[in-house]
Enzyme design. Sequence first.
Site, PDB file in Angstrom:
ATOM      1  CG  ASP A 214      -1.789   1.169   1.375  1.00  0.00           C
ATOM      2  OD1 ASP A 214      -2.676   1.298   0.526  1.00  0.00           O
ATOM      3  OD2 ASP A 214      -1.609   1.971   2.309  1.00  0.00           O
ATOM      4  CD  GLU A 256      -2.340   2.320  -3.430  1.00  0.00           C
ATOM      5  OE1 GLU A 256      -3.369   2.967  -3.613  1.00  0.00           O
ATOM      6  OE2 GLU A 256      -1.636   2.486  -2.413  1.00  0.00           O
TER       7      GLU A 256
HETATM    8  C1  GLC Z   1      -4.180   3.456  -0.287  1.00  0.00           C
HETATM    9  C2  GLC Z   1      -5.518   2.777  -0.085  1.00  0.00           C
HETATM   10  C3  GLC Z   1      -6.514   3.750   0.504  1.00  0.00           C
HETATM   11  C4  GLC Z   1      -5.958   4.252   1.809  1.00  0.00           C
HETATM   12  C5  GLC Z   1      -4.559   4.855   1.618  1.00  0.00           C
HETATM   13  C6  GLC Z   1      -3.903   5.147   2.928  1.00  0.00           C
HETATM   14  O1  GLC Z   1      -4.253   4.448  -1.249  1.00  0.00           O
HETATM   15  O2  GLC Z   1      -5.978   2.241  -1.293  1.00  0.00           O
HETATM   16  O3  GLC Z   1      -7.763   3.167   0.687  1.00  0.00           O
HETATM   17  O4  GLC Z   1      -6.817   5.233   2.341  1.00  0.00           O
HETATM   18  O5  GLC Z   1      -3.712   3.955   0.929  1.00  0.00           O
HETATM   19  O6  GLC Z   1      -3.512   3.970   3.566  1.00  0.00           O
END
Ligand code: GLC
Length: 787
Positions: A214, A256
């Site tokens: 993430d 991500e």
């Molecule tokens: C990523 C997740 C999102 C979250 C963010 C902070 O972008 O997809 O849902 O709020 O990280 O952890």
Amino acid sequence: MTAQPVVGLAAGPDAATWYQDAVIYEVHVRAFADSDGDGIGDFKGLLGKLDYLQELGVTALWLLPFYPSPLKDDGYDISDYRRIHENYGTLRDFRAFLRGAHDRGIRVITELVLAHTSDEHPWFKRARMAPPGSVHRDFYTWSETPDRYKDARIIFQDFETSNWAFDSVAKSYYWHRFYSHQPALNYDSPHVRQAMFDVVDYWLDMGVDGLRLDAVPYLFSRDGTTCENLPETHAFLKELRSHVDAKYDDRMLLAEANQWPEDAVAYLGDGDECHMAFHFPVMPRIFMAARQEDRFPIVDILTETPPIPSNCQWGMFLRNHDELTLEMVTDEERDYMYRVYAEDPQARINVGIRRRLAPLLGNDRRLIEMMNGLLFSLPGAPVVYYGDEIGMGDNIYLGDRNGVRTPMQWDGDRNAGFSDANPQRLYLPVVIDPEYHAQAVNVANQDENPSSLLWWMRRLIALRNRFHAFSRGSLDVLLPENRKVLAFLRVFEDERILVVVNLSRFTQAVELDLSAYRGMTPVELFGSTQFPEIGDLPYFVTLGGHGFYWFSLEDNSEPGGDASRRLTVRGGASDALKGGAKAPLNRVLPSYLAERRWFGDKSRRIRSTEIADVIPVPGNNGGPPAGHLVVVDVNLDQGLPESYVLAVAHAEGDDAAEIRKWRPESIITDLSAGGREGVLYDAMTAPAFSNALLDVMSRRRRLSGKHGRLESLPTRALRGLRDGLDADAPAVPISTEQSNSSVIVGNRLVLKVIRRMEEGVNPDVEVGRYLTEQVRFPNSPMVAGSL
Ligand code: GLC
């Protein structure tokens, strides 16, 4: 091939790179199914829905965070990395779920929220009390002033005004990139890096297959930079990758990184960083192309996308649990997207749009199909967001991104079948928007209706899973004059898929330059419909509004002849038989079967075949198998599927040359396996195979396939009849092919393969046995036994 457990994760040469072929389903445990009636979904509930997911055809599940958390960012604010949030169950429940998924051949990807913790994590509580400069304090980044790292953007623009927050206990500012209750971990500290390695080991040891990293671009911060994608971040990820590779051989890291293609691709390194990265910029451009009815945005971004290492894969999605992010578009493009997709300001949040797929597309079924058609055919592993397979609606009046995280709609009962709780107790209300009301839009209704979106998605996923070209193939974009049509080719080994998409809502005609495939026949995959052969002129295709075609370009240079069947597999010959519906052999079976005299369904066209089971028949003295009995399910254009039995053996070198010369009609396909040329042929023409079957029967052996067993049922007559026959007795196939295949062994026994499988005892066998064993009738041939 050895006997395999009845179920489980696929083995074989592609097992380590399973993520390249994955169809991923993104699901939130709390939103899927509530087993204990507290209004919140849980692991037991999810376990109970695995059959649904298996039937849908997805091969991996990506679970949103399920760890202990104050849930101020829906679990992305973790307060303990090693346990399960009590709302969702226990570690034991998680393990049972993981086993259940693996038993069904489904991989599990979990969240590694490594950039930050909750401010309620013990590490943070400890840090704010610890003296400045100490190991514990340095788990996070502190500053006397909120002025450092000024060039870093603010991500949650609707909620935060700075990336620094003041902590009254520490009397200092701490660094955060998302909500202020999510302090960023300090990766300059070796103790933080080690702690995160330990978390990774903990979950991978348990059997988790993949980790979504993430918010991975933000691990390190440096003054004078945007604090994204820093070289230090990549160095850490490479270290993490070699750590994972040293301990496990089939795990996956998914980045991500909401970045431009060249920055996103950097997360794959040289195939030595993450295995996958999401392709963020392509997503809004698919929506733009659909609305502008022009392929340019898609073609443009694909051109901008650098090639990726051969062991990597893109993650592709249309929607997910967050807003449809518009960070990776220009200002004008963003204005356009807001105007056409989020006229209601309530639908906007941060830099994006908080809507599900169906409402974004005006609930237009054809458009929804076209968009999914693109998602499943462009390069990358598609991600389906839970509920989008039934066209669920959303609720933009719920706070934050909750509008796209409402309960899964299973049926028209209380709480859409999601939970038995008092409706007021649900973690979020079920969608009751009149157009998308849970009473109408739900799994049970769609399951009953073969024309539903759910059934259409099942067919789409099954088709995608049949061809490696979609997941591993090259991409070649065609540029016909009509810009409302997007056309491209995906080619992998001997698979050639042509995708043609009409981005316009009106009928279009297009001329495609397919000169490289002259003489081939496009076969439309959903209906197995043959199109006219590709000739000298540009290939002319018309498409209805938002229509799309997936064609397989089939080589018919020698129509139906054995020479036109050819397969290439990377590993050993037996790989051609592995993979059920995905087994390479399926690609040649329709033409092979159609030519067999014993194939009984001559008037019906074979749409596809699926290898239902493979049973190795042991060779002499524990040597390699003499061949395989293969049970094939044949799907026809009308009526119910039929099952047939094939006997398949492999030969290469001189043996293959002999077969080509003397028994060409027995060849099922040419096969190049691991670079060696050979053939797969009908094992009933090989004396060794017939003798091996007799041997199995004489010894009353049981042979196991993946799903079933072959039992030997000799009669008392067998011993006498086989007496004196060598293990390599001559075995001569009866050359006049009939509705079954027979072989004369040692001039004494007839071995007959009943090709079409039917339930119950075959009458020939039943009557023959009776006459042999009970009546001892002298005027009919004795039955020696059956398998
Ligand atoms: C990523 C997740 C999102 C979250 C963010 C902070 O972008 O997809 O849902 O709020 O990280 O952890």
